[in-house]
Write an enzyme that holds these catalytic residues in place. Structure first.
Site, mmCIF file in Angstrom:
data_model
loop_
_atom_site.group_PDB
_atom_site.id
_atom_site.type_symbol
_atom_site.label_atom_id
_atom_site.label_comp_id
_atom_site.label_asym_id
_atom_site.label_seq_id
_atom_site.Cartn_x
_atom_site.Cartn_y
_atom_site.Cartn_z
ATOM 1 N N TYR A 118 11.452 8.195 -1.282
ATOM 2 C CA TYR A 118 10.729 7.429 -2.291
ATOM 3 C C TYR A 118 9.371 6.999 -1.745
ATOM 4 C CZ TYR A 118 9.416 3.742 -5.519
ATOM 5 O OH TYR A 118 8.723 2.971 -6.414
ATOM 6 N N GLN A 135 -0.132 -7.962 -7.219
ATOM 7 C CA GLN A 135 -0.307 -6.785 -8.060
ATOM 8 C C GLN A 135 0.497 -6.932 -9.344
ATOM 9 O OE1 GLN A 135 2.524 -4.492 -8.262
ATOM 10 N NE2 GLN A 135 1.601 -2.944 -9.564
ATOM 11 N N TYR A 158 1.901 -5.047 -12.851
ATOM 12 C CA TYR A 158 2.144 -4.049 -13.889
ATOM 13 C C TYR A 158 2.320 -4.822 -15.190
ATOM 14 C CZ TYR A 158 3.071 0.034 -10.875
ATOM 15 O OH TYR A 158 2.964 1.090 -10.004
ATOM 16 N N THR A 171 -2.517 -2.645 -11.755
ATOM 17 C CA THR A 171 -2.338 -1.204 -11.607
ATOM 18 C C THR A 171 -2.284 -0.550 -12.984
ATOM 19 O OG1 THR A 171 -1.133 -1.498 -9.530
ATOM 20 C CG2 THR A 171 -0.851 0.605 -10.664
ATOM 21 N N ARG A 219 9.226 12.505 -10.413
ATOM 22 C CA ARG A 219 9.599 12.632 -9.004
ATOM 23 C C ARG A 219 11.002 13.222 -8.936
ATOM 24 N NH1 ARG A 219 7.484 6.524 -7.815
ATOM 25 N NH2 ARG A 219 5.267 6.932 -8.184
ATOM 26 N N LYS A 221 -6.750 -1.254 -10.333
ATOM 27 C CA LYS A 221 -6.355 -0.224 -9.369
ATOM 28 C C LYS A 221 -5.885 1.048 -10.085
ATOM 29 C CE LYS A 221 -3.136 0.515 -5.490
ATOM 30 N NZ LYS A 221 -2.395 1.691 -6.002
ATOM 31 N N HIS A 252 -2.741 6.956 -6.519
ATOM 32 C CA HIS A 252 -1.393 6.418 -6.281
ATOM 33 C C HIS A 252 -0.722 7.148 -5.114
ATOM 34 C CE1 HIS A 252 1.134 3.488 -8.619
ATOM 35 N NE2 HIS A 252 2.040 3.900 -7.747
ATOM 36 N N ARG A 265 1.453 10.232 -5.819
ATOM 37 C CA ARG A 265 2.810 9.996 -6.286
ATOM 38 C C ARG A 265 2.953 10.023 -7.809
ATOM 39 N NH1 ARG A 265 6.402 7.179 -3.624
ATOM 40 N NH2 ARG A 265 6.537 5.516 -5.186
#
Length: 385
Positions: free
Chosen positions: A28, A131, A133, A159, A168, A258, A282, A285
């Protein structure tokens, strides 16, 4: 230093983390998205940039100190927000925050953290960054911002490069998702890492219960093993510049956006009143075909002008990588994987060791290039091959 933590560079710390962490957690952190072309592209972009050193300019007054948003730091390094930092080491987020405070660089706590913003802030001797979200229930996000402010946070990092969850595929294969999926393969893998199973996850279970996303409100919070999710709380699906404007109106401190890679977006960030931006993909990612930040950094810096503080990140492994981003116009560089590997290797001591290694590598690169201060690290120092 190496006697305590066992590593001398990023690659060696990564190998220690790989041995100590279950595969799902290590991958991860370590891997990218889809075919991992963005991850490889970040490294290739750094390698294309070469340094043009001056001769006979070394001196005894070399300094890596910087001023960032009105505060002095010992190096142009920032600990970037990372989900699950608390799973690489017991109380890993607190250990990493304490390391940053002691070393003299900013630490950014993450929305999706195991330890709450209030708890991390209480554990450190200096103010931390936070940070955000933005959730689909905007008012709950604003309440979290208010909690951060009440905890002493004065710099918020929003972000914006994750409008949907990235692909992923390795997470699907190794079962690392929330809630965790159990299969013979990953149960065996955890069993093969007793130091982590007992010293990290087991210690949480005994002392605090199964880890949760501590910044989520109670009715939306889930631990890592729950199947009954309860009330949903997801990222804002239609995130827009209007949302950034409302955050700016609400947040009275420093605001950083960001995850930008285009000049147009950097100008929009300037228009809504952001104090800074992070040029970032990122860490390779998210969007697997995203351009490497260093390939667009100079154009963005020139576009927004000196009034906007431009930071950068993604796949930094050496102090020379930091040097190249600074030479391309970044005021400071955010660090993710390196900080997690160092923490996995030795908690606070491991994190400080990694910070010291990167600072010393940067200082050595400056000495070898004839740069006495960070201001000397400019576009004239590099060329693309």
């Amino acid at each position: 230093m190496t006697d305590q933590v066992g590593f001398l560079n990023f690659a060696e710390a990564r190998e220690i983390a790989k041995r100590r962490l279950p595969r799902g957690i290590f991958e991860y952190i370590d891997r990218g998205a889809e075919d991992e072309r963005a991850l490889a592209g970040n490294r290739a972009a750094f390698d294309r940039i070469k340094i043009k050193p001056y001769a006979l300019r070394s001196g005894s007054n070399r300094s890596t100190t910087i001023s960032l948003f009105g505060h002095e730091y010992c190096a142009p390094l920032v600990v970037t927000p990372t989900a699950f930092a608390g799973l690489v080491y017991f109380n890993g987020e607190v250990e990493l925050a304490k390391a940053a405070a002691e070393f003299g660089i900013p630490f950014t706590a993450a929305t999706e953290a195991i330890t709450s913003i209030a708890a991390v802030a209480r554990a450190t001797s200096v103010p931390i960054w936070f940070q955000l979200y933005l959730w689909d229930k905007e008012e709950i996000s604003f309440e979290l911002m208010d909690k951060a402010w009440s905890s002493g946070v004065r710099t918020i990092v929003v972000t914006v490069d994750t409008p949907v969850l990235p692909n992923r595929e390795f997470n699907v294969r190794n079962g690392f998702d929330v809630p965790l999926r159990f299969a013979l393969r990953n149960v065996f893998d955890v069993a093969m890492h007793p130091r982590w199973a007992l010293g990290v996850f087991g210690r949480y279970v005994v002392t605090e219960g199964v880890p949760t996303f501590a910044n989520y409100p109670d009715q939306y919070r889930k631990n890592l093993l729950r199947r009954d999710r309860g009330d949903p709380l997801d990222f804002m699906p239609n995130l827009s510049w209007d949302h950034m404007g409302r955050i700016r109106d609400r947040w009275k401190g420093t605001m950083v956006i960001k995850g930008l890679l285009r000049q147009e977006d950097a100008l929009e960030a300037k228009r809504v009143g952001a104090d800074g931006i992070v040029v970032s993909n990122h860490g390779g990612r998210n969007l697997d075909s995203a351009i490497a930040p260093i390939d667009v950094l100079r154009g963005i810096v020139d576009c927004v002008g000196p009034a906007m503080t431009v930071l950068a990140d993604s796949s930094v492994q050496r102090g020379s990588d930091v040097f190249k981003l600074l030479a391309s116009g970044a005021k400071a560089v955010l660090l993710g994987r390196s900080m997690l590997y160092g923490t996995a290797a030795g908690g606070k001591a491991g994190a400080i060791a990694m910070m010291r290694i990167l600072k010393e590598e940067l200082a050595r690169t400056m000495d070898m290039s004839g740069c006495q201060t960070i201001a000397d690290v400019n576009q004239d120092m590099i060329a693309a091959s």
